[in-house]
Design a protein around this motif. Structure first.
Motif, PDB file in Angstrom:
ATOM      1  N   SER A 389      23.913  55.257 -12.665  1.00  0.00           N
ATOM      2  CA  SER A 389      24.499  56.326 -13.485  1.00  0.00           C
ATOM      3  C   SER A 389      25.483  57.088 -12.617  1.00  0.00           C
ATOM      4  N   SER A 390      26.576  56.446 -12.294  1.00  0.00           N
ATOM      5  CA  SER A 390      27.510  56.968 -11.297  1.00  0.00           C
ATOM      6  C   SER A 390      28.138  58.290 -11.699  1.00  0.00           C
ATOM      7  N   SER A 391      28.083  58.627 -12.980  1.00  0.00           N
ATOM      8  CA  SER A 391      28.704  59.877 -13.412  1.00  0.00           C
ATOM      9  C   SER A 391      27.743  61.058 -13.326  1.00  0.00           C
ATOM     10  N   VAL A 392      26.493  60.803 -12.973  1.00  0.00           N
ATOM     11  CA  VAL A 392      25.467  61.848 -12.975  1.00  0.00           C
ATOM     12  C   VAL A 392      24.973  62.078 -11.552  1.00  0.00           C
ATOM     13  N   PHE A 434       8.858  63.643 -19.342  1.00  0.00           N
ATOM     14  CA  PHE A 434       9.902  63.711 -20.366  1.00  0.00           C
ATOM     15  C   PHE A 434      11.141  62.904 -19.993  1.00  0.00           C
ATOM     16  N   LEU A 435      11.030  62.082 -18.957  1.00  0.00           N
ATOM     17  CA  LEU A 435      12.174  61.239 -18.603  1.00  0.00           C
ATOM     18  C   LEU A 435      12.223  60.021 -19.514  1.00  0.00           C
ATOM     19  N   SER A 436      13.427  59.639 -19.873  1.00  0.00           N
ATOM     20  CA  SER A 436      13.624  58.476 -20.733  1.00  0.00           C
ATOM     21  C   SER A 436      14.316  57.371 -19.947  1.00  0.00           C
ATOM     22  N   GLU A 441      21.571  60.178 -18.266  1.00  0.00           N
ATOM     23  CA  GLU A 441      21.401  61.301 -17.350  1.00  0.00           C
ATOM     24  C   GLU A 441      20.071  61.250 -16.607  1.00  0.00           C
ATOM     25  N   ASP A 442      19.087  60.577 -17.201  1.00  0.00           N
ATOM     26  CA  ASP A 442      17.760  60.533 -16.578  1.00  0.00           C
ATOM     27  C   ASP A 442      17.652  59.490 -15.473  1.00  0.00           C
ATOM     28  N   PRO A 650      15.290  60.046 -27.195  1.00  0.00           N
ATOM     29  CA  PRO A 650      16.141  59.566 -26.099  1.00  0.00           C
ATOM     30  C   PRO A 650      17.597  59.349 -26.485  1.00  0.00           C
ATOM     31  N   PHE A 651      18.107  60.127 -27.436  1.00  0.00           N
ATOM     32  CA  PHE A 651      19.516  60.017 -27.826  1.00  0.00           C
ATOM     33  C   PHE A 651      19.900  61.321 -28.510  1.00  0.00           C
ATOM     34  N   ARG A 652      21.184  61.472 -28.766  1.00  0.00           N
ATOM     35  CA  ARG A 652      21.675  62.703 -29.393  1.00  0.00           C
ATOM     36  C   ARG A 652      21.522  62.615 -30.910  1.00  0.00           C
ATOM     37  N   LEU A 653      20.789  63.564 -31.463  1.00  0.00           N
ATOM     38  CA  LEU A 653      20.558  63.554 -32.903  1.00  0.00           C
ATOM     39  C   LEU A 653      21.855  63.783 -33.678  1.00  0.00           C
ATOM     40  N   GLY A 654      22.778  64.545 -33.120  1.00  0.00           N
ATOM     41  CA  GLY A 654      24.055  64.762 -33.800  1.00  0.00           C
ATOM     42  C   GLY A 654      24.826  63.472 -33.969  1.00  0.00           C
ATOM     43  N   THR A 655      24.775  62.621 -32.924  1.00  0.00           N
ATOM     44  CA  THR A 655      25.452  61.319 -33.005  1.00  0.00           C
ATOM     45  C   THR A 655      24.809  60.444 -34.074  1.00  0.00           C
ATOM     46  N   LEU A 656      23.459  60.473 -34.120  1.00  0.00           N
ATOM     47  CA  LEU A 656      22.741  59.692 -35.133  1.00  0.00           C
ATOM     48  C   LEU A 656      23.073  60.200 -36.535  1.00  0.00           C
TER      49      LEU A 656
END
Length: 675
Positions: A389-392, A434-436, A441-442, A650-656
């Motif tokens: 996760s190179s961006s985190v 709570f890690l996914s 990001e996790d 483990p995902f963004r509900l807004g996106t769903l």
């Protein structure tokens, strides 16, 4: 000083002028001190000559720093230079190397050395500087100023301003910044140079000064140091291994090299198996750290600051005096983790205060303690980026390996070992719950936490027999083993992951029996790992058997049974032929129903099953897809109103939600609602 004869009655009678302290010493009688200063208003009682006997021969790896400092002193422009770093980093050695170079190459430069470790030594040393630097030899004025009949700082400033030629004032060991408060203005000049060494590294406290962090040596200098001090103790490769083990810390390297050189010349070893090589010393460091200080004193006495078990305790003593009582237990606790970056967020006051070690600690207490631990070089903050996760990045604390070992082996840690182990377990368990594995990001956090989980598990296995209820500790360890296994799977180490999961299963079966939920959960980990590796009929059959066993042992409404039911439905959907598709759809609907009956609301399992249901119906362009999409939209809204459930998704509900709306608009029979 006059010494009289004993009186007939054999009593001791000390007459002391100038209200000084009387020292009584055994059979010495009738001793009279005339005009000897208490703290000393008269010159000549305190040395301002640098203690060159403390210079450990060549100072390795500091050539650039020393050369720069020499250049600063020769500018004679009133510069202030601060050398800061943790205990044992070689600040005093660098300052002594400066003095040595000035003595050899610039003998006209006057140098004064003052011990800044206490209020008395600082005041007495600066008074002696005034005596020596004053071209007018105003002794009486100095005496009055230091007695409080005048301003000592003002007089120091005046004398240094008038001092002819090039000069350098070195104040060594000013760890307590309060001691310098009254002298700061007196040390600001347009001539000469002031050099301060300190463990306190907050650059804001040195806003007018040029600061240099004196930290560990680079590898080649560390190896050279070991081979120079102990030339017959092993190869360059072995010296490199030992230097790495010691974290390239100058104090630790010097103690190791000096000891190894001394032990080879001992007339006898008295039957003791003393390490006499780089490799043997490295093994003792890892296995018997507590014995090192006694070994180091072979052939020479060591000051408190040179003892590995004490040098950093001096910093912690000072922090306690500064109102930071939590600094010591925090450093002890961090030392109980693996020698690896530790996530900063693991220090949660709500969890720590549940431990007897930190009862009553607050979040603000933690912030203050970590700020000061960082300022004193006892911990370092770094940012860790995992390649997956190179961006985190994850902000972490790092302890020097020698500081870590010195704290782990303190008596209070050994006394409270169970409390420290329990706290390490509780914080790791809470952090990983709570890690996914699906959230980008996790992944960085997984990578950082994994070695600490493994370390605590090994700690439990190593010391379990000494702990109360060792079977309970061993069972707790299986939970962290599963955390390590999940990260191993993420890293592509499937064989290692399965071995860790299987070890957890064996331990749980031993203590809990075949049908306990924790045992069935361990079986699920193994079966899913095999399924993800080889999507074939064999692991599918294992999933079928596991689901049947779980339903029989726990009932169809148990959360684990429902989860296994969903696992099986997903697996069957990926392998099923067209004639089995209806059965998969029925399974998804059953999972949603059972989950809602169990929880009374939408949980992550039901949400996942509904998502897979609409995916399957959409793939088949089934007429019921629109109705199920609307149901999914309602479930999303329900989850959004439950923060505890949102935290597990483990995902963004807004996106769903946006994806569902898009599917609804494109599904057959969909039309915008009328106003």
């Amino acid at each position: 000083m006059s010494v009289g004869v004993p009186s007939d009655r054999g009593t001791t009678s000390n007459n002391v002028d100038s209200a000084v302290t009387a020292v009584q010493a055994g059979a010495i009688r009738d001793v009279h001190f005339h005009g000897v200063p208490d703290g000393g208003p008269r010159p000549g009682l305190v040395s301002t000559i640098a203690p060159m006997e403390l210079l450990p021969g060549k100072v390795f790896g500091r050539d650039r720093l020393v050369a720069h400092l020499v250049g600063v002193t020769q500018r004679a422009d009133g510069s202030q230079v601060v050398l800061h770093g943790t205990g044992g980093s070689g600040k005093t050695a660098a300052a002594l190397a400066l003095v040595d170079t000035l003595d050899r190459e610039f003998p006209a430069t006057r140098v004064w050395w003052v011990d800044g470790s206490s209020e008395n030594s600082l005041s007495a040393g600066l008074r002696e500087v005034v005596y020596d630097a004053d071209p007018h030899r105003r002794v009486d004025e100095v005496v009055r100023a230091w007695r409080g009949e005048g301003s000592a700082p003002n007089l120091l400033k005046k004398v240094l301003a008038e001092a002819p030629g090039t000069w350098a004032l070195v104040i060594d060991g000013v760890d307590d910044q309060r001691l310098l408060a009254q002298w700061r203005s007196a040390l600001q000049h347009n001539t000469g140079t002031v050099v301060v060494t300190t463990r306190h590294g907050n650059v804001k406290d040195w806003s007018r000064a040029e600061t240099h962090e004196v930290n560990s040596l680079h590898e080649e200098a560390a190896v050279e140091m070991l081979q120079t001090l102990a030339p017959s103790s092993g190869t360059a490769a072995e010296a490199r291994e030992l230097a790495c083990t010691l974290g390239y810390l100058p104090l630790a390297l010097r103690l190791a090299g000096s000891y190894l050189n001394a032990v080879l010349s001992l007339p006898t070893r008295a039957g003791l198996a003393l390490p006499d090589s780089f490799e043997q010393y490295r093994l003792v460091f890892h296995g018997h750290f507590g014995e090192l200080d006694r070994m180091h004193e072979i052939g020479s006495a060591l000051a408190e600051r040179e003892l590995l078990c004490r040098t950093w305790e001096l910093s912690l003593d000072l922090l306690a005096d500064l109102g930071m009582p939590w600094a010591r237990p925090l450093l002890r606790w961090l030392s109980c983790f693996e020698q690896a970056p530790i996530p900063c967020d693991i220090a949660n006051a709500d969890i720590l205060t549940e431990s007897s070690l930190f009862e009553g600690i607050t979040g603000m207490d933690l912030i203050h303690a970590f700020v000061f631990l960082t300022n004193f070089g006892l911990v370092e903050q770094v940012s860790v980026r995992d390649m997956r996760s190179s961006s985190v990045t994850t902000k972490c604390w790092v302890l020097h390996p020698v500081i870590r070992e010195a704290n782990r082996h303190q008596p209070d840690v050994q006394r409270d070992v169970q409390a420290y182990l329990a706290l390490c377990y509780a914080t790791l368990d809470g952090y990983t719950s709570f890690l996914s594995t699906a959230v980008q990001e996790d992944l960085s956090t997984w990578a950082v936490l994994s070695p600490h989980c493994e370390f605590v598990v090994e700690w439990i296995h190593r010391d379990g027999a000494r702990l109360p209820a060792p079977e309970n500790w061993e069972l707790l360890g299986t939970k962290l083993s599963c955390v390590v296994a999940r990260f191993a799977e993420l890293s592509g180490q499937h064989e290692r992951a399965e071995a860790l999961f299987r070890h957890a299963l064996v331990v749980r079966v031993r203590y809990l029996g075949e049908t306990h939920p924790e045992v069935l959960a361990a079986r699920r980990n193994i079966v899913l790992l095999r399924w993800r590796r080889h999507r074939s009929e064999l692991p599918l059959a294992e999933l079928v058997l596991l689901t049947e066993n779980t339903r029989a042992a726990l009932g169809e409404h148990d959360p684990l049974t429902i989860a296994c039911h969903l696992d099986l439905a997903l697996a069957q959907a990926s392998l099923a032929e067209q004639d089995a598709a209806d059965r998969v759809v029925d399974d998804y609907r059953a999972i949603v129903r059972l989950s809602r009956e169990l929880h009374g609301r939408t949980e992550t399992t039901a949400l996942s099953a509904q998502m897979n249901l609409v995916t399957e119906l959409g793939r088949r362009e089934h007429e019921s897809c629109a109705a199920e999409l609307l149901r999914l939209l309602t479930m999303i809204e329900e989850v959004e109103s439950a923060p505890d459930v949102v935290a597990q998704v483990p995902f963004r509900l807004g996106t769903l939600r946006a994806a569902v709306m898009n599917l609804l608009q494109n599904s057959r029979g969909w039309s915008d609602p009328q106003d």
